[in-house]
Design a protein around this motif. Structure first.
Motif, PDB file in Angstrom:
ATOM      1  N   ARG A  70       0.690  -1.257  -0.080  1.00  0.00           N
ATOM      2  CA  ARG A  70       0.003  -0.087  -0.074  1.00  0.00           C
ATOM      3  C   ARG A  70       0.917   1.378  -0.046  1.00  0.00           C
ATOM      4  O   ARG A  70       0.840   2.238  -0.705  1.00  0.00           O
ATOM      5  CB  ARG A  70      -0.765   0.181   1.190  1.00  0.00           C
ATOM      6  CG  ARG A  70      -1.968   1.239   0.875  1.00  0.00           C
ATOM      7  CD  ARG A  70      -2.994   1.189   2.292  1.00  0.00           C
ATOM      8  NE  ARG A  70      -3.865   0.145   2.060  1.00  0.00           N
ATOM      9  CZ  ARG A  70      -4.322  -0.878   2.906  1.00  0.00           C
ATOM     10  NH1 ARG A  70      -3.699  -0.721   4.218  1.00  0.00           N
ATOM     11  NH2 ARG A  70      -5.101  -1.774   2.616  1.00  0.00           N
ATOM     12  N   ALA A  71       1.951   1.439   0.822  1.00  0.00           N
ATOM     13  CA  ALA A  71       2.609   2.489   0.735  1.00  0.00           C
ATOM     14  C   ALA A  71       3.460   2.828  -0.828  1.00  0.00           C
ATOM     15  O   ALA A  71       3.593   3.674  -0.836  1.00  0.00           O
ATOM     16  CB  ALA A  71       3.838   2.273   1.934  1.00  0.00           C
ATOM     17  N   ASN A  74       0.722   3.900  -2.798  1.00  0.00           N
ATOM     18  CA  ASN A  74       0.547   5.359  -2.334  1.00  0.00           C
ATOM     19  C   ASN A  74       1.541   6.397  -2.767  1.00  0.00           C
ATOM     20  O   ASN A  74       0.963   7.864  -3.069  1.00  0.00           O
ATOM     21  CB  ASN A  74       0.108   5.515  -0.856  1.00  0.00           C
ATOM     22  CG  ASN A  74      -0.825   4.929  -0.370  1.00  0.00           C
ATOM     23  OD1 ASN A  74      -2.030   4.804  -1.263  1.00  0.00           O
ATOM     24  ND2 ASN A  74      -1.224   4.514   0.904  1.00  0.00           N
ATOM     25  N   GLU A  75       2.735   5.796  -2.941  1.00  0.00           N
ATOM     26  CA  GLU A  75       3.697   6.806  -3.613  1.00  0.00           C
ATOM     27  C   GLU A  75       3.657   6.698  -4.936  1.00  0.00           C
ATOM     28  O   GLU A  75       4.018   7.875  -5.797  1.00  0.00           O
ATOM     29  CB  GLU A  75       5.205   6.023  -3.409  1.00  0.00           C
ATOM     30  CG  GLU A  75       5.767   6.265  -1.808  1.00  0.00           C
ATOM     31  CD  GLU A  75       7.079   5.760  -1.755  1.00  0.00           C
ATOM     32  OE1 GLU A  75       7.962   6.170  -2.541  1.00  0.00           O
ATOM     33  OE2 GLU A  75       7.335   5.001  -0.832  1.00  0.00           O
ATOM     34  N   CYS A 101       1.204   0.899 -11.177  1.00  0.00           N
ATOM     35  CA  CYS A 101       0.240   1.051 -10.236  1.00  0.00           C
ATOM     36  C   CYS A 101      -0.716  -0.034 -10.356  1.00  0.00           C
ATOM     37  O   CYS A 101      -0.954  -0.671  -9.441  1.00  0.00           O
ATOM     38  CB  CYS A 101      -0.548   2.548 -10.590  1.00  0.00           C
ATOM     39  SG  CYS A 101       0.507   3.893 -10.023  1.00  0.00           S
ATOM     40  N   ASN A 105      -1.690  -2.595  -7.377  1.00  0.00           N
ATOM     41  CA  ASN A 105      -2.976  -2.606  -6.933  1.00  0.00           C
ATOM     42  C   ASN A 105      -3.469  -4.138  -7.068  1.00  0.00           C
ATOM     43  O   ASN A 105      -4.284  -4.293  -6.197  1.00  0.00           O
ATOM     44  CB  ASN A 105      -3.912  -1.692  -7.995  1.00  0.00           C
ATOM     45  CG  ASN A 105      -5.096  -1.337  -7.505  1.00  0.00           C
ATOM     46  OD1 ASN A 105      -5.313  -1.270  -6.025  1.00  0.00           O
ATOM     47  ND2 ASN A 105      -6.129  -1.372  -8.300  1.00  0.00           N
TER      48      ASN A 105
END
Length: 143
Positions: A70-71, A74-75, A101, A105
């Protein structure tokens, strides 16, 4: 960079470079299904059995991986957005960022599917779903 690379170069290039995130992603995740299977196997190995039931499982094995993926995602998303803004959706840079992404995801979705079983169904149901090939990563669902 291709297409509108001069536009990107006018802006801070570090703001639109997906390469460090991609490198971190590749060092962590070989392939989403294989990665998820390995995380699940590591979790299963953490389960101890007492009195014919599973106790003392280490769910943090999965939740820590969820946090790491997730980190990274998010970047990556803000960089993808900036590349889209500067270059458009047809640029090679955007396609590369979009690929990163989507990869992250998909991996995150697979791990969150396992977390769902922790929170809602329970460990026994994870085992049943796995044996029946019903976990998302086993079906090869991509986001």
């Amino acid at each position: 960079m291709s297409g509108n690379s001069d536009i990107v170069e006018e802006n801070d290039a570090s703001d639109v470079d997906i390469t460090p995130i991609k490198d971190d992603m590749v060092s962590l995740i070989d392939e989403p299904c294989t990665f998820t299977e390995a995380v699940l196997l590591q979790f299963v190995k953490s389960i101890t059995y007492t009195d014919d039931r599973a106790d003392n499982d280490d769910q943090t094995i999965v939740t820590n991986m969820v946090a790491k993926v997730r980190a990274l995602l998010n970047e990556a998303i803000p960089i993808q957005d900036k590349i889209h803004e500067y270059c458009g959706s047809l640029a090679a840079e955007y396609r590369a960022a979009n690929s990163v992404c989507r990869y992250l995801n998909t991996t995150l979705g697979y791990l969150e599917d396992i977390e769902y079983y922790f929170d809602v169904e329970g460990i026994l149901e994870i085992c049943v779903a796995h044996s029946m090939g019903e976990l998302m990563y086993q079906k090869g669902i991509h986001f």
